[in-house]
Design a protein around this motif. Sequence first.
Motif, short mmCIF file in Angstrom:
data_model
loop_
_atom_site.label_atom_id
_atom_site.label_comp_id
_atom_site.label_asym_id
_atom_site.label_seq_id
_atom_site.Cartn_x
_atom_site.Cartn_y
_atom_site.Cartn_z
N MET A 1 44.89 -19.77 48.05
CA MET A 1 44.50 -21.09 47.55
C MET A 1 45.55 -22.15 47.89
O MET A 1 45.20 -23.29 48.22
N ALA A 2 46.82 -21.80 47.85
CA ALA A 2 47.87 -22.75 48.21
C ALA A 2 47.75 -23.14 49.68
O ALA A 2 47.91 -24.32 50.04
N GLN A 3 47.42 -22.17 50.53
CA GLN A 3 47.23 -22.47 51.95
C GLN A 3 46.04 -23.40 52.14
O GLN A 3 46.10 -24.36 52.92
N ASP B 1 43.32 -9.45 42.85
CA ASP B 1 44.77 -9.67 42.99
C ASP B 1 45.07 -11.16 42.85
O ASP B 1 44.94 -11.93 43.81
N VAL B 2 45.46 -11.57 41.67
CA VAL B 2 45.69 -12.97 41.37
C VAL B 2 46.80 -13.56 42.23
O VAL B 2 46.72 -14.72 42.65
N ALA B 3 47.82 -12.78 42.54
CA ALA B 3 48.93 -13.28 43.36
C ALA B 3 48.45 -13.62 44.77
O ALA B 3 48.78 -14.68 45.32
#
Length: 187
Positions: free
Chosen positions: A170-172, A162-164
């Motif tokens: 990753m942003a976190q 699930d790329v989303a």
Amino acid sequence: MMYQEPARWSYTFQTFSCLSRLKAMLELPPERFPGTPHPVRVFERSVYSDRYVFAKNLFEAGPLQPLEWAIYQDWHSFLLRHLGPRAALHGFLYLRATPQTCLERLRRRARSEEGGIRLGYLQQLHMQHERWLVEKTTQVHFADMKHAPVLVLDVDKDFEHDVAVQGVLMAQVEAFATASQSVAIAP
């Protein structure tokens, strides 16, 4: 060997694990981005999770004898006190998943050395992580680690494809790492 004969091999395994992690922490990072003043380093587990989760659990569960636990804690404290800032971490990434999810993933990996791991053991490790990183009820013996920030990431859902969800995680991590120089992953 530790999973097959925990009473015999727990101390040996924990000593080796801690030494391996300490070596990794002390190695100079490769200079991948010349001119970067403080590269972020991420470690899978740490000398702190070795003590406050894995070795502590083996002691509380019984395979690690009281004398072995006392010796482990003594040399662990001695080494980290003398290494000072070189052994300090700036934060922890806690990859939180239920023990059942961890068992399912472990079975999918099908590593022969993990064949003896049972749900009860994973439940014990989960509780040790929760007490140490979330509840903060584990007695920590290093002042700089008592207040190290912890980013709890919910990884119970299958994010592998699930790329989303990967992007959100990753942003976190990137936001957390921006303020840190070295962090350890606590699965």
